[in-house]
Scaffold this active site. Structure first.
Site, PDB file in Angstrom:
ATOM      1  N   GLY A 199       0.811  -1.208   0.000  1.00  0.00           N
ATOM      2  CA  GLY A 199       0.000   0.000   0.000  1.00  0.00           C
ATOM      3  C   GLY A 199       0.846   1.261   0.000  1.00  0.00           C
ATOM      4  N   CYS A 200       1.941   1.249   0.739  1.00  0.00           N
ATOM      5  CA  CYS A 200       2.798   2.427   0.832  1.00  0.00           C
ATOM      6  C   CYS A 200       3.532   2.681  -0.477  1.00  0.00           C
ATOM      7  CB  CYS A 200       3.793   2.261   1.974  1.00  0.00           C
ATOM      8  SG  CYS A 200       2.984   2.114   3.587  1.00  0.00           S
ATOM      9  N   THR A 201       3.878   1.624  -1.176  1.00  0.00           N
ATOM     10  CA  THR A 201       4.526   1.783  -2.479  1.00  0.00           C
ATOM     11  C   THR A 201       3.545   2.369  -3.489  1.00  0.00           C
ATOM     12  OG1 THR A 201       6.014  -0.078  -2.027  1.00  0.00           O
ATOM     13  CG2 THR A 201       5.735   0.570  -4.325  1.00  0.00           C
ATOM     14  N   ALA A 260       3.187   6.081  -2.578  1.00  0.00           N
ATOM     15  CA  ALA A 260       4.383   6.844  -2.922  1.00  0.00           C
ATOM     16  C   ALA A 260       4.466   7.091  -4.422  1.00  0.00           C
ATOM     17  CB  ALA A 260       5.628   6.105  -2.428  1.00  0.00           C
TER      18      ALA A 260
END
Length: 215
Positions: free
Chosen positions: A109-111, A114
């Site tokens: 999710g963070c990738t 970003a």
């Protein structure tokens, strides 16, 4: 001559069938040869180990010392960026700034989040805004993460989650998953938008851009 009658001697249990207690066969529990394994779920790295104690319910609670609300100026901070340089929030005063807290580098999710900020970065610049990502990873992790995905904006290292706690970013899953929350500050450093969505990370970009473009 007196006759004597000899009766067989019995005890009560002898009338019942005798049963020998059965001992259940021993069972062995197969344990993976690796002492621990790790998986990733959006923003959380789970680590499993046969040697770890089972945590109590209180171990998942996180301490939040304050909560930043819309219309307030959040606590200032100075943190290290992906190059190891000190960066202060006050540096960005005079222009809008998007501060997004995310759980961890390299998680799915963070990738996605970003890269979505990266793909829309020119739109943020056109709106006159800076973008800052903050997580508990160290500067070297941020550097590798930014290089791998060609992130053009600042990533700050909040080791120990001090700033996250000071800003009052709520956690998910009873405190076991660091929250994913985005703030938009105006040119005076006052919060004008707070957006929280753990499982739709790309929505953070849509909502913040929509707000900036309409301001």
């Amino acid at each position: 001559m007196a006759a004597s009658l000899n009766l067989p001697k019995h005890t009560l249990p002898s009338f019942l069938p005798t049963q020998t207690p059965r001992t259940p066969p021993s069972q062995s529990l197969a344990i993976p040869s690796k002492s621990s394994s790790q998986s990733q779920f959006y923003g959380l790295r789970f680590s499993f180990s046969s040697n770890l104690p089972i945590p109590s319910s209180t171990s998942f609670k996180t301490s939040i010392s304050a909560k930043v609300s819309k219309g307030q100026a959040p606590p200032s901070f100075t943190l290290k960026d992906q190059e190891g340089r000190n960066v202060s929030l006050s540096k960005f005063k005079g222009k809008p700034v998007v501060v997004y807290f995310y759980p961890a580098d390299e998680t799915p999710g963070c990738t996605k989040q970003a890269c979505a900020f990266r793909d829309s970065y020119e739109k943020f610049k056109k709106a006159g805004a800076e973008v800052i990502g903050i997580s508990g990873d160290d500067s070297s992790s941020h550097k590798a993460f930014a290089k791998k995905y060609r992130l053009p904006y600042t990533l700050l290292s909040d080791e120990g989650n001090k700033v996250r706690k000071e800003w009052g970013v709520p956690a998910d899953f009873f405190g076991s998953l660091p929250g994913r929350q985005t703030y938009v500050l105006d040119k005076n450093g006052v919060v004008q938008l707070i957006y929280n969505n753990q499982f739709q990370p790309e929505k953070h970009i849509d909502e913040t851009l929509k707000f900036l473009q309409s301001s």
